[in-house]
Design a protein around this motif. Structure first.
Motif, PDB file in Angstrom:
ATOM      1  N   ALA A  10       0.815  -1.221   0.000  1.00 26.47           N
ATOM      2  CA  ALA A  10       0.000   0.000   0.000  1.00 26.47           C
ATOM      3  C   ALA A  10       0.843   1.263   0.000  1.00 26.47           C
ATOM      4  O   ALA A  10       0.352   2.338  -0.354  1.00 26.47           O
ATOM      5  CB  ALA A  10      -0.925  -0.010   1.217  1.00 26.47           C
ATOM      6  N   ILE A  11       2.098   1.156   0.415  1.00 30.14           N
ATOM      7  CA  ILE A  11       2.948   2.341   0.583  1.00 30.14           C
ATOM      8  C   ILE A  11       4.287   2.084  -0.121  1.00 30.14           C
ATOM      9  O   ILE A  11       4.928   1.062   0.124  1.00 30.14           O
ATOM     10  CB  ILE A  11       3.211   2.629   2.070  1.00 30.14           C
ATOM     11  CG1 ILE A  11       1.898   2.729   2.852  1.00 30.14           C
ATOM     12  CG2 ILE A  11       4.026   3.909   2.241  1.00 30.14           C
ATOM     13  CD1 ILE A  11       2.071   2.608   4.348  1.00 30.14           C
ATOM     14  N   THR A  12       4.678   2.996  -0.982  1.00 28.57           N
ATOM     15  CA  THR A  12       6.005   2.925  -1.596  1.00 28.57           C
ATOM     16  C   THR A  12       6.905   3.942  -0.906  1.00 28.57           C
ATOM     17  O   THR A  12       6.571   5.133  -0.844  1.00 28.57           O
ATOM     18  CB  THR A  12       5.938   3.232  -3.100  1.00 28.57           C
ATOM     19  OG1 THR A  12       5.080   2.280  -3.732  1.00 28.57           O
ATOM     20  CG2 THR A  12       7.332   3.140  -3.721  1.00 28.57           C
ATOM     21  N   VAL A  13       8.009   3.458  -0.367  1.00 25.76           N
ATOM     22  CA  VAL A  13       8.956   4.318   0.339  1.00 25.76           C
ATOM     23  C   VAL A  13      10.166   4.522  -0.559  1.00 25.76           C
ATOM     24  O   VAL A  13      10.862   3.559  -0.898  1.00 25.76           O
ATOM     25  CB  VAL A  13       9.375   3.707   1.686  1.00 25.76           C
ATOM     26  CG1 VAL A  13      10.181   4.721   2.494  1.00 25.76           C
ATOM     27  CG2 VAL A  13       8.156   3.251   2.484  1.00 25.76           C
ATOM     28  N   VAL A  14      10.393   5.756  -0.940  1.00 24.23           N
ATOM     29  CA  VAL A  14      11.443   6.071  -1.906  1.00 24.23           C
ATOM     30  C   VAL A  14      12.576   6.807  -1.191  1.00 24.23           C
ATOM     31  O   VAL A  14      12.372   7.905  -0.651  1.00 24.23           O
ATOM     32  CB  VAL A  14      10.901   6.937  -3.062  1.00 24.23           C
ATOM     33  CG1 VAL A  14      12.020   7.247  -4.066  1.00 24.23           C
ATOM     34  CG2 VAL A  14       9.735   6.231  -3.747  1.00 24.23           C
ATOM     35  N   GLY A  15      13.754   6.213  -1.195  1.00 30.08           N
ATOM     36  CA  GLY A  15      14.921   6.898  -0.658  1.00 30.08           C
ATOM     37  C   GLY A  15      15.453   7.908  -1.656  1.00 30.08           C
ATOM     38  O   GLY A  15      15.535   7.617  -2.852  1.00 30.08           O
ATOM     39  N   ILE A  16      15.781   9.086  -1.166  1.00 35.14           N
ATOM     40  CA  ILE A  16      16.280  10.146  -2.037  1.00 35.14           C
ATOM     41  C   ILE A  16      17.496  10.786  -1.386  1.00 35.14           C
ATOM     42  O   ILE A  16      17.547  10.946  -0.158  1.00 35.14           O
ATOM     43  CB  ILE A  16      15.170  11.197  -2.318  1.00 35.14           C
ATOM     44  CG1 ILE A  16      15.593  12.152  -3.440  1.00 35.14           C
ATOM     45  CG2 ILE A  16      14.784  11.960  -1.046  1.00 35.14           C
ATOM     46  CD1 ILE A  16      14.449  13.026  -3.949  1.00 35.14           C
ATOM     47  N   GLY A  78      -2.822   5.671  -3.428  1.00 40.64           N
ATOM     48  CA  GLY A  78      -1.535   5.669  -4.113  1.00 40.64           C
ATOM     49  C   GLY A  78      -0.528   6.490  -3.327  1.00 40.64           C
ATOM     50  O   GLY A  78      -0.108   7.561  -3.757  1.00 40.64           O
ATOM     51  N   LEU A  79      -0.145   5.980  -2.149  1.00 40.89           N
ATOM     52  CA  LEU A  79       0.671   6.740  -1.211  1.00 40.89           C
ATOM     53  C   LEU A  79       2.150   6.431  -1.389  1.00 40.89           C
ATOM     54  O   LEU A  79       2.559   5.260  -1.429  1.00 40.89           O
ATOM     55  CB  LEU A  79       0.244   6.415   0.222  1.00 40.89           C
ATOM     56  CG  LEU A  79       1.016   7.082   1.358  1.00 40.89           C
ATOM     57  CD1 LEU A  79       0.895   8.597   1.285  1.00 40.89           C
ATOM     58  CD2 LEU A  79       0.508   6.577   2.711  1.00 40.89           C
ATOM     59  N   ALA A  80       2.949   7.473  -1.499  1.00 40.75           N
ATOM     60  CA  ALA A  80       4.406   7.334  -1.520  1.00 40.75           C
ATOM     61  C   ALA A  80       4.992   8.156  -0.374  1.00 40.75           C
ATOM     62  O   ALA A  80       4.432   9.183   0.022  1.00 40.75           O
ATOM     63  CB  ALA A  80       4.991   7.796  -2.849  1.00 40.75           C
TER      64      ALA A  80
END
Length: 416
Positions: A10-16, A78-80
């Protein structure tokens, strides 16, 4: 029988990284393009270009209490989530996994600031000690200071390097070399260097990692990994489990990663502090009825790199109510208080350890009764020190300590 496919996270965690959009891999960019809502810190959100059309929401402060409500409010949209570097390395990923569950997450990591720092310094990541001061006490660093070692410090902001320099100088590590690596992974990278004692640089960029090459002044207390710090390491009014008995006591308590200790009758806090020094994930509560001693325990914990020691002021057993379930209990004082041993025994789960020390005959008689009832090991610890006797040398005997130790759940085996 068919197996249903696993649900989509449900959650995409994007490292930046500090290099922003340009440094993201295609999968991270696509995830942010596809999101309807992006949660993150203001600095991270500002790194996104206009082509990311999702609604942008900054984390509130304090963050953790707000996370469940924010996740629930945007479920199915569509949670990031944007995170600095590797989300699972001192990052928001751990909090999200604990609250939403690992199965709810799709994590796309970016190189961490530690990976960048080790690359610049030519150091192996797996051999490098890391201490985070982000949301943690500055005194946390003290427990990692050993001459000849290099420690990487995750900075809380622009002022952290100066604060670290002051702490090092106060703890006898003024000669240590500091290198502050700013804006890692960007064209604006730079390194500031100098000795902790007289650190010459004003606050710089808030995005920095500090490399500390530890060097101690002559006469600085030498820390150690095994229990049994010198008695002089502790501020004390005499209520202190002495070094050799303390080492034997910790051996019986047998700390392991993540375990919780109750140190009942804290005195100077030495048992709880050395328990915490055994592993960074260990936890401990020190219970002390005297407010003056309780404050002293807090000071000792900070000075010796164990600021996570929780100090509860009040008499036991009443003060034990509502404490976390212990894996081990040490009773260093107040054994004859009505109901104390019973309360500690009742609180221990199966496999938990209880260790009690005493120097009085009355408490020794009580421990003998419990030993006969539950087994374990009853022993007497006697230490003598060589001292001058006129022009010669003789032995001065310290008061012997009676110690009872037992593992709950093994008492029937002990009696057979």
């Amino acid at each position: 029988m068919t197996t249903a496919p696993a649900p989509e996270p449900a959650i995409t965690v994007v490292g930046i990284g500090a290099d922003g959009w340009a440094g993201l891999a295609p999968a991270g960019r696509q995830a942010l393009h596809d999101a309807s809502v992006v949660l993150g810190g203001p600095r991270q959100l500002d790194l996104l270009p206009a082509e990311v059309t999702a609604e942008r929401l900054a984390w509130p402060s304090p963050l953790r209490p707000a996370v469940p409500g924010l996740l629930a409010a945007h479920r199915g949209r569509g949670l990031a989530v944007l995170a600095s570097g590797d989300p699972m390395f001192f990052g928001i990923g751990r909090t999200l996994a604990e609250i939403a569950g690992p199965q709810a997450l799709r994590v796309l990591p970016h190189p961490s600031s530690v990976s960048y720092a080790c690359a610049r310094l030519g150091r192996a990541v797996e051999e490098t000690e890391v201490v985070s001061l982000v949301g943690r006490p500055l005194d946390s660093l003290a427990g990692a200071l050993f001459p000849g070692r290099t420690v990487l410090v995750l900075s809380a902001g622009a002022h952290t390097p100066g604060q670290v320099a002051v702490l090092l100088a106060e703890r006898g590590y003024g000669p240590s070399r500091l290198r502050v690596l700013e804006q890692l992974g960007t064209p604006a990278e730079r390194v500031l260097e100098g000795a902790a004692d007289g650190w010459p640089h004003p606050p710089g960029d808030p995005l920095n990692v500090i490399a500390v090459d530890c060097a101690a002044e002559p006469g600085t207390l030498r820390a150690q990994l095994v229990p049994g710090l010198p008695d002089a390491a502790f501020e004390s009014d005499g209520q202190l489990t002495k070094r050799h008995v303390r080492a034997a006591t910790l051996a019986s308590l047998a700390p392991a990663p993540g375990e919780m200790l109750w140190d009942v009758g804290g005195g100077s806090g030495s048992i709880g502090i050395e328990w915490l020094r055994a592993h960074r994930s260990c936890r401990a509560v020190s219970v002390e009825r005297d407010p003056v001693r309780a404050e002293r325990i807090t000071r000792n914990a900070a000075a010796l790199g164990a600021p996570g020691l929780r100090v509860v002021t009040g008499p036991a057993p009443a003060a034990l109510a509502h404490l976390p379930v212990p894996d081990a209990v040490f009773i260093g004082g107040g054994l004859t208080a009505p109901g104390l041993l019973d309360a500690c025994w009742e609180a221990l789960p199966e496999g938990g350890r209880l260790v009690a020390n005493t120097v009085t005959l009355e408490s020794e008689a009580l421990l003998t009764t419990w030993y006969r009832r539950y087994g374990g090991e009853l022993l007497r610890l006697a230490v003598a020190h060589a001292v001058p006797v006129g022009g010669f040398t003789g032995w001065r005997q310290a008061m012997p300590v009676t110690q009872w130790s037992v593992v709950k759940g093994t008492e029937q085996k002990e009696q057979q």
